[in-house]
Scaffold this motif. Sequence first.
Motif, PDB file in Angstrom:
ATOM      1  N   ARG A   3       0.813  -1.225   0.000  1.00 45.79           N
ATOM      2  CA  ARG A   3       0.000   0.000   0.000  1.00 45.79           C
ATOM      3  C   ARG A   3       0.843   1.271   0.000  1.00 45.79           C
ATOM      4  N   ILE A   4       2.064   1.170   0.515  1.00 47.96           N
ATOM      5  CA  ILE A   4       2.881   2.385   0.678  1.00 47.96           C
ATOM      6  C   ILE A   4       4.160   2.352  -0.148  1.00 47.96           C
ATOM      7  N   ALA A   5       4.381   1.267  -0.890  1.00 45.57           N
ATOM      8  CA  ALA A   5       5.636   1.122  -1.637  1.00 45.57           C
ATOM      9  C   ALA A   5       5.885   2.300  -2.569  1.00 45.57           C
ATOM     10  N   GLY A   6       4.825   2.811  -3.177  1.00 39.36           N
ATOM     11  CA  GLY A   6       4.969   3.931  -4.100  1.00 39.36           C
ATOM     12  C   GLY A   6       5.351   5.234  -3.441  1.00 39.36           C
ATOM     13  N   ASP A   7       5.245   5.319  -2.108  1.00 36.83           N
ATOM     14  CA  ASP A   7       5.597   6.542  -1.393  1.00 36.83           C
ATOM     15  C   ASP A   7       7.081   6.623  -1.061  1.00 36.83           C
ATOM     16  N   ILE A   8       7.808   5.529  -1.234  1.00 42.14           N
ATOM     17  CA  ILE A   8       9.241   5.527  -0.922  1.00 42.14           C
ATOM     18  C   ILE A   8       9.972   6.387  -1.943  1.00 42.14           C
ATOM     19  N   ALA A   9      10.734   7.358  -1.473  1.00 44.12           N
ATOM     20  CA  ALA A   9      11.436   8.279  -2.366  1.00 44.12           C
ATOM     21  C   ALA A   9      12.951   8.169  -2.258  1.00 44.12           C
ATOM     22  N   ALA A  10      13.462   7.853  -1.067  1.00 43.27           N
ATOM     23  CA  ALA A  10      14.906   7.750  -0.875  1.00 43.27           C
ATOM     24  C   ALA A  10      15.405   6.394  -1.372  1.00 43.27           C
TER      25      ALA A  10
ATOM     26  N   PRO B  23      15.291   4.666  -6.396  1.00 46.77           N
ATOM     27  CA  PRO B  23      16.469   3.823  -6.620  1.00 46.77           C
ATOM     28  C   PRO B  23      16.480   2.664  -5.623  1.00 46.77           C
ATOM     29  N   LYS B  24      16.707   1.442  -6.094  1.00 49.89           N
ATOM     30  CA  LYS B  24      16.528   0.278  -5.230  1.00 49.89           C
ATOM     31  C   LYS B  24      17.591  -0.778  -5.516  1.00 49.89           C
ATOM     32  N   ARG B  25      18.007  -1.432  -4.444  1.00 53.92           N
ATOM     33  CA  ARG B  25      19.025  -2.485  -4.564  1.00 53.92           C
ATOM     34  C   ARG B  25      18.599  -3.665  -3.693  1.00 53.92           C
ATOM     35  N   LEU B  26      18.453  -4.820  -4.297  1.00 53.16           N
ATOM     36  CA  LEU B  26      18.070  -6.032  -3.577  1.00 53.16           C
ATOM     37  C   LEU B  26      19.220  -7.025  -3.651  1.00 53.16           C
ATOM     38  N   VAL B  27      19.767  -7.383  -2.486  1.00 54.30           N
ATOM     39  CA  VAL B  27      20.886  -8.330  -2.400  1.00 54.30           C
ATOM     40  C   VAL B  27      20.360  -9.610  -1.760  1.00 54.30           C
ATOM     41  N   VAL B  28      20.436 -10.721  -2.471  1.00 54.16           N
ATOM     42  CA  VAL B  28      19.907 -11.997  -1.986  1.00 54.16           C
ATOM     43  C   VAL B  28      21.039 -13.018  -1.932  1.00 54.16           C
ATOM     44  N   PHE B  29      21.210 -13.649  -0.776  1.00 59.19           N
ATOM     45  CA  PHE B  29      22.215 -14.689  -0.582  1.00 59.19           C
ATOM     46  C   PHE B  29      21.597 -16.063  -0.860  1.00 59.19           C
ATOM     47  N   GLN B  30      22.182 -16.770  -1.792  1.00 58.42           N
ATOM     48  CA  GLN B  30      21.646 -18.068  -2.198  1.00 58.42           C
ATOM     49  C   GLN B  30      21.535 -19.030  -1.013  1.00 58.42           C
ATOM     50  N   ASP B  31      20.352 -19.633  -0.873  1.00 55.71           N
ATOM     51  CA  ASP B  31      20.069 -20.693   0.119  1.00 55.71           C
ATOM     52  C   ASP B  31      20.187 -20.234   1.572  1.00 55.71           C
ATOM     53  N   ALA B  32      20.441 -18.949   1.831  1.00 53.49           N
ATOM     54  CA  ALA B  32      20.616 -18.472   3.212  1.00 53.49           C
ATOM     55  C   ALA B  32      19.265 -18.254   3.877  1.00 53.49           C
ATOM     56  N   ASN B  33      19.247 -18.314   5.213  1.00 54.88           N
ATOM     57  CA  ASN B  33      18.010 -18.181   5.975  1.00 54.88           C
ATOM     58  C   ASN B  33      17.775 -16.729   6.415  1.00 54.88           C
ATOM     59  N   HIS B  34      16.866 -16.544   7.358  1.00 55.81           N
ATOM     60  CA  HIS B  34      16.490 -15.206   7.816  1.00 55.81           C
ATOM     61  C   HIS B  34      17.685 -14.414   8.339  1.00 55.81           C
TER      62      HIS B  34
END
Length: 417
Positions: free
Chosen positions: A322-329, A357-368
């Motif tokens: 609902r608020i994702a579009g409000d993110i500006a930084a 501007p967005k950056r998603l870093v995902v570690f393969q097979d890693a947990n929470h």
Amino acid sequence: MEKTLRMENRTKRWREQRWLLDSVIATVGPEWDQGRLGHKGSRGGAQGLASFRRAGARMKKFDDIGPEFGREGKRMEENARRFEDEGRLISAAENYFIAALLYASAQWPYFDVNAEDLEWERRMIECYDKFIRYAPHPVERVDIPFRDSAMSAFFHLPAPCSRGVGGGEKFPCVLHIGGMDGSKENMVALHGDAALIRGMAVLALDGPGQGETRNRGITISSDNFAEAAETAVQWLARRPEIDSDRIVIRGSSFGTYYGTVAAAGLKDRIKGYCGTGVCQEPGCDTIFNAASPTFKVRFMFMAGYEDEDAFDEFRKEFDLRRIAGDIAAPYMIVAGEADQLSPIQHTYELFDLIRAPKRLVVFQDANHSMAGASSSALGENRESLVYDWLRDRVDGKPAVSERVFVDSRGVMNATPY
């Protein structure tokens, strides 16, 4: 007794699975759901980690957790008092800090405000205040007015010798927002803190539902971290030590929900947000109905709910779409591909809605906790990944929108968003 029974009967799974939880703890110890000993203990350095491991070795069932953390806290507090009496003030500071960490952890398994919880809180406050007296960097305990009460926080400044700072310099600042299991006491490390050594101040906040703030009666809702963060940023703007144009937010675990709410509310008044260990599933079904039963009973306490059916309606309000579009930084998330508390697909879908501007870093097979996989063992250290990015934001460097996948060899593979 009535209060204890009410807590024990708060949720169906908690009531029915206590015996199973005790069996698991007897087998694998107190890190059945996530790595609380390693993460929290390491904030006190090698001595802190050893102390947390020592307490954990004595925990054979759920009801041992609070007393054993408290028992170890008392031991460290006694050491600190002896060092203080002997004039060994650096050692006293270290031991008071570790004692406060242990007392903070001792509060976690009390999903109610009761005599034991309040005793650990009293000791935690006293020990941290003693640490502040002898701390290697400036620290201030602060109360930030919020509605008809106040949020509790610690305000940390870099040591005068750090990066050559001092002499009235204004610092950039990290507003640190923790999760369900943490508190402001374990947001800044005793030695070599990742923010402080990079010349950034830290406001470590117990927000709504967290730590001392929850014990003051302030509960969490789906959206009140926006107001809490607004209030905290206004407080920072009045501090002469802080450059209010260079504030960033750091969130962890459920702080990836709270912090996203805060970032959406503050828009471009912050320079960036970074969260690790996601809790971003709309409705939070996995963490509350499939993961360890402790999560749901804990969060019901944080939100002030006693009735499980009413809480199940309440949790449906937790929806970042609902608020994702409000993110500006600029916005960055560091996550495990196999996060057991919030399936990563929900974070992928959230990123599709973010226009900043967005950056998603995902570690393969890693947990929470970004653990349990070779990607996290061999890949870049999480602290350097997070705090170098945050430092770049306060320094005004342009943020690159990209997806980064850290494979089993620890190699980072980036593609544009």
